[in-house]
Scaffold this motif. Structure first.
Motif, PDB file in Angstrom:
ATOM      1  N   ILE A 185       0.858  -1.186   0.000  1.00  0.00           N
ATOM      2  CA  ILE A 185       0.000   0.000   0.000  1.00  0.00           C
ATOM      3  C   ILE A 185       0.889   1.229   0.000  1.00  0.00           C
ATOM      4  O   ILE A 185       1.828   1.318   0.796  1.00  0.00           O
ATOM      5  N   ARG A 186       0.611   2.158  -0.897  1.00  0.00           N
ATOM      6  CA  ARG A 186       1.280   3.460  -0.915  1.00  0.00           C
ATOM      7  C   ARG A 186       0.219   4.521  -0.689  1.00  0.00           C
ATOM      8  O   ARG A 186      -0.807   4.519  -1.368  1.00  0.00           O
ATOM      9  N   LEU A 187       0.466   5.408   0.245  1.00  0.00           N
ATOM     10  CA  LEU A 187      -0.585   6.342   0.661  1.00  0.00           C
ATOM     11  C   LEU A 187      -0.006   7.716   0.949  1.00  0.00           C
ATOM     12  O   LEU A 187       1.044   7.827   1.586  1.00  0.00           O
ATOM     13  N   PHE A 188      -0.719   8.748   0.505  1.00  0.00           N
ATOM     14  CA  PHE A 188      -0.384  10.126   0.846  1.00  0.00           C
ATOM     15  C   PHE A 188      -1.594  10.784   1.468  1.00  0.00           C
ATOM     16  O   PHE A 188      -2.716  10.652   0.964  1.00  0.00           O
ATOM     17  N   ASP A 189      -1.392  11.490   2.574  1.00  0.00           N
ATOM     18  CA  ASP A 189      -2.476  12.244   3.199  1.00  0.00           C
ATOM     19  C   ASP A 189      -1.972  13.640   3.533  1.00  0.00           C
ATOM     20  O   ASP A 189      -1.000  13.792   4.273  1.00  0.00           O
ATOM     21  N   PRO A 190      -2.634  14.688   3.002  1.00  0.00           N
ATOM     22  CA  PRO A 190      -2.173  16.055   3.258  1.00  0.00           C
ATOM     23  C   PRO A 190      -2.731  16.682   4.534  1.00  0.00           C
ATOM     24  O   PRO A 190      -2.244  17.727   4.957  1.00  0.00           O
ATOM     25  N   LEU A 191      -3.754  16.047   5.151  1.00  0.00           N
ATOM     26  CA  LEU A 191      -4.456  16.709   6.248  1.00  0.00           C
ATOM     27  C   LEU A 191      -4.319  16.013   7.597  1.00  0.00           C
ATOM     28  O   LEU A 191      -4.313  16.680   8.639  1.00  0.00           O
ATOM     29  N   LEU A 192      -4.255  14.695   7.606  1.00  0.00           N
ATOM     30  CA  LEU A 192      -4.246  13.946   8.853  1.00  0.00           C
ATOM     31  C   LEU A 192      -3.236  12.805   8.789  1.00  0.00           C
ATOM     32  O   LEU A 192      -2.826  12.386   7.703  1.00  0.00           O
ATOM     33  N   ILE A 193      -2.859  12.312   9.936  1.00  0.00           N
ATOM     34  CA  ILE A 193      -2.073  11.087   9.994  1.00  0.00           C
ATOM     35  C   ILE A 193      -2.979   9.943   9.563  1.00  0.00           C
ATOM     36  O   ILE A 193      -4.120   9.842  10.020  1.00  0.00           O
ATOM     37  N   PRO A 194      -2.533   9.088   8.652  1.00  0.00           N
ATOM     38  CA  PRO A 194      -3.412   8.044   8.103  1.00  0.00           C
ATOM     39  C   PRO A 194      -3.975   7.113   9.174  1.00  0.00           C
ATOM     40  O   PRO A 194      -3.338   6.843  10.196  1.00  0.00           O
ATOM     41  N   GLY A 195      -5.176   6.594   8.899  1.00  0.00           N
ATOM     42  CA  GLY A 195      -5.860   5.750   9.867  1.00  0.00           C
ATOM     43  C   GLY A 195      -5.072   4.535  10.303  1.00  0.00           C
ATOM     44  O   GLY A 195      -5.142   4.125  11.469  1.00  0.00           O
ATOM     45  N   LEU A 196      -4.313   3.915   9.399  1.00  0.00           N
ATOM     46  CA  LEU A 196      -3.532   2.735   9.761  1.00  0.00           C
ATOM     47  C   LEU A 196      -2.446   3.042  10.783  1.00  0.00           C
ATOM     48  O   LEU A 196      -1.938   2.131  11.444  1.00  0.00           O
ATOM     49  N   LEU A 197      -2.091   4.315  10.929  1.00  0.00           N
ATOM     50  CA  LEU A 197      -1.013   4.710  11.836  1.00  0.00           C
ATOM     51  C   LEU A 197      -1.531   5.402  13.090  1.00  0.00           C
ATOM     52  O   LEU A 197      -0.737   5.738  13.975  1.00  0.00           O
ATOM     53  N   GLN A 198      -2.821   5.613  13.191  1.00  0.00           N
ATOM     54  CA  GLN A 198      -3.363   6.412  14.295  1.00  0.00           C
ATOM     55  C   GLN A 198      -3.397   5.643  15.607  1.00  0.00           C
ATOM     56  O   GLN A 198      -3.690   4.450  15.631  1.00  0.00           O
ATOM     57  N   THR A 199      -3.130   6.344  16.692  1.00  0.00           N
ATOM     58  CA  THR A 199      -3.358   5.782  18.022  1.00  0.00           C
ATOM     59  C   THR A 199      -4.847   5.844  18.320  1.00  0.00           C
ATOM     60  O   THR A 199      -5.610   6.539  17.648  1.00  0.00           O
ATOM     61  N   GLU A 200      -5.258   5.145  19.353  1.00  0.00           N
ATOM     62  CA  GLU A 200      -6.672   5.169  19.743  1.00  0.00           C
ATOM     63  C   GLU A 200      -7.111   6.581  20.123  1.00  0.00           C
ATOM     64  O   GLU A 200      -8.194   7.028  19.731  1.00  0.00           O
ATOM     65  N   ALA A 201      -6.271   7.299  20.882  1.00  0.00           N
ATOM     66  CA  ALA A 201      -6.643   8.647  21.321  1.00  0.00           C
ATOM     67  C   ALA A 201      -6.755   9.605  20.142  1.00  0.00           C
ATOM     68  O   ALA A 201      -7.672  10.433  20.073  1.00  0.00           O
ATOM     69  N   TYR A 202      -5.819   9.532  19.206  1.00  0.00           N
ATOM     70  CA  TYR A 202      -5.855  10.393  18.018  1.00  0.00           C
ATOM     71  C   TYR A 202      -7.094  10.079  17.180  1.00  0.00           C
ATOM     72  O   TYR A 202      -7.811  10.992  16.743  1.00  0.00           O
ATOM     73  N   ALA A 203      -7.363   8.791  16.961  1.00  0.00           N
ATOM     74  CA  ALA A 203      -8.532   8.400  16.178  1.00  0.00           C
ATOM     75  C   ALA A 203      -9.811   8.897  16.830  1.00  0.00           C
ATOM     76  O   ALA A 203     -10.734   9.373  16.147  1.00  0.00           O
ATOM     77  N   ARG A 204      -9.872   8.806  18.151  1.00  0.00           N
ATOM     78  CA  ARG A 204     -11.089   9.247  18.850  1.00  0.00           C
ATOM     79  C   ARG A 204     -11.335  10.736  18.625  1.00  0.00           C
ATOM     80  O   ARG A 204     -12.470  11.167  18.407  1.00  0.00           O
ATOM     81  N   GLU A 205     -10.284  11.539  18.674  1.00  0.00           N
ATOM     82  CA  GLU A 205     -10.451  12.981  18.459  1.00  0.00           C
ATOM     83  C   GLU A 205     -10.853  13.282  17.018  1.00  0.00           C
ATOM     84  O   GLU A 205     -11.690  14.146  16.762  1.00  0.00           O
ATOM     85  N   VAL A 206     -10.274  12.569  16.071  1.00  0.00           N
ATOM     86  CA  VAL A 206     -10.599  12.787  14.658  1.00  0.00           C
ATOM     87  C   VAL A 206     -12.057  12.443  14.372  1.00  0.00           C
ATOM     88  O   VAL A 206     -12.733  13.142  13.601  1.00  0.00           O
TER      89      VAL A 206
ATOM     90  N   GLU B 109       2.756 -12.149   7.882  1.00  0.00           N
ATOM     91  CA  GLU B 109       3.324 -11.584   6.659  1.00  0.00           C
ATOM     92  C   GLU B 109       2.566 -10.304   6.328  1.00  0.00           C
ATOM     93  O   GLU B 109       1.662 -10.295   5.488  1.00  0.00           O
ATOM     94  N   PRO B 110       2.908  -9.192   6.965  1.00  0.00           N
ATOM     95  CA  PRO B 110       2.184  -7.938   6.748  1.00  0.00           C
ATOM     96  C   PRO B 110       2.509  -7.355   5.381  1.00  0.00           C
ATOM     97  O   PRO B 110       3.518  -7.700   4.761  1.00  0.00           O
ATOM     98  N   PRO B 111       1.665  -6.473   4.873  1.00  0.00           N
ATOM     99  CA  PRO B 111       1.935  -5.836   3.581  1.00  0.00           C
ATOM    100  C   PRO B 111       3.101  -4.855   3.681  1.00  0.00           C
ATOM    101  O   PRO B 111       3.453  -4.394   4.771  1.00  0.00           O
ATOM    102  N   TRP B 112       3.680  -4.543   2.525  1.00  0.00           N
ATOM    103  CA  TRP B 112       4.652  -3.463   2.452  1.00  0.00           C
ATOM    104  C   TRP B 112       3.891  -2.147   2.428  1.00  0.00           C
ATOM    105  O   TRP B 112       2.924  -1.999   1.679  1.00  0.00           O
ATOM    106  N   LEU B 113       4.325  -1.197   3.240  1.00  0.00           N
ATOM    107  CA  LEU B 113       3.593   0.053   3.388  1.00  0.00           C
ATOM    108  C   LEU B 113       4.523   1.245   3.223  1.00  0.00           C
ATOM    109  O   LEU B 113       5.594   1.301   3.856  1.00  0.00           O
ATOM    110  N   VAL B 114       4.127   2.191   2.390  1.00  0.00           N
ATOM    111  CA  VAL B 114       4.858   3.440   2.226  1.00  0.00           C
ATOM    112  C   VAL B 114       3.870   4.580   2.445  1.00  0.00           C
ATOM    113  O   VAL B 114       2.859   4.680   1.733  1.00  0.00           O
TER     114      VAL B 114
END
Length: 269
Positions: free
Chosen positions: A103-124, A152-157
């Protein structure tokens, strides 16, 4: 302890899950605390699952099946709960995310969901949501992160804009924890995190994702209004997204310099 709240198992998959968990727990003569202790959670958490306030995880669902001698009942029901809690317009994205080899992903506004902590996700996710619904949305988002822990997790960028990193979501404690999570994930061999600096000479208009699979063609996703978007299958359109992602990545900081910036932000909060 007060009387346990009854729920109607017919109203939703998560209500059915909670109702049946309570049934099998009582049949096994276990208290909520006793069941929770077997899975490293509190009795209160079991109570939240039984009253449809919180979904559980695939691992815990398999554990319930093993404990109660069921043939993948809760494990299969968990997938219905997950699908139910995912907005219809986003289900194809989540399905692609779960199957992707990279998966290759760019986000200009927020930290992507796959990387979010529970607290950050809750606020978003908090805006306009009642508490019960908010907790379900948070749990559904965190459940997507199961792909990070696979054998065997996916490759992530990931390319994250500097604006998204500096944008304070919640409070400094939330951000400090989130920065630490990014640094921990960036050390994994299958995950690369870049930061696109504010001074970069590229001006992408929205988030984009590229999914690659082992045996089927790639898929793309471009975010539209209010976060909604569609999966893209047209080969020429996907090639255009690949070019755009490569341009963004080429203007981003190296992985090492990105980690240094994240670390400096964490130390400054």
């Amino acid at each position: 302890m007060g009387r346990e709240r009854e729920i109607d198992p017919r109203v939703s998959a998560i209500a059915q899950y909670g109702y049946r968990l309570r049934h099998y727990r009582k049949k096994a003569n276990l208290s909520q605390d006793a069941l929770g202790a077997r899975f490293g959670v509190t009795g209160q958490m079991i109570g939240h699952i039984e009253t449809a306030k919180r979904p559980t995880t695939p691992e815990m669902s398999k554990g319930f099946d093993d404990l109660f001698g069921l043939d993948a009942y809760f494990e299969e029901l968990w997938w219905h709960v997950r699908r139910e809690q995912t907005p219809s317009w986003f289900r194809d994205y989540v399905a692609a995310e779960a199957r992707a080899a990279s998966i290759r992903l760019f986000d200009p506004l927020l930290i992507p969901g796959l990387l979010q902590t529970e607290a950050y996700a809750r606020e978003v996710l908090r805006a306009g949501q009642p508490d019960d619904k908010l907790e379900q949305l948070v749990a559904a988002r965190l459940a997507r992160q199961e792909i990070l822990e696979r054998e065997e997790p996916p490759w992530l960028v990931f390319v994250i804009s500097e604006f998204a990193l500096r944008r304070v979501v919640g409070d400094p404690d939330v951000m400090r924890e989130q920065y630490a999570r990014l640094l921990e994930l960036a050390e994994r061999p299958n995950i690369t995190i870049h930061v696109l600096p504010d001074t970069a000479p590229v001006y992408p208009s929205g988030a984009l994702t590229l999914f690659s699979f082992n045996e089927v063609p790639d898929l793309g996703y471009a975010e539209a209004v209010r976060g909604h978007g569609v999966l893209i299958e047209h080969r020429k359109s996907i090639e255009g997204l690949k070019v755009e992602f490569d341009l963004i990545r080429s203007a981003a900081l190296s992985a090492a310099a990105s980690a240094d910036l994240i670390r400096s932000l964490m130390e400054g909060t």
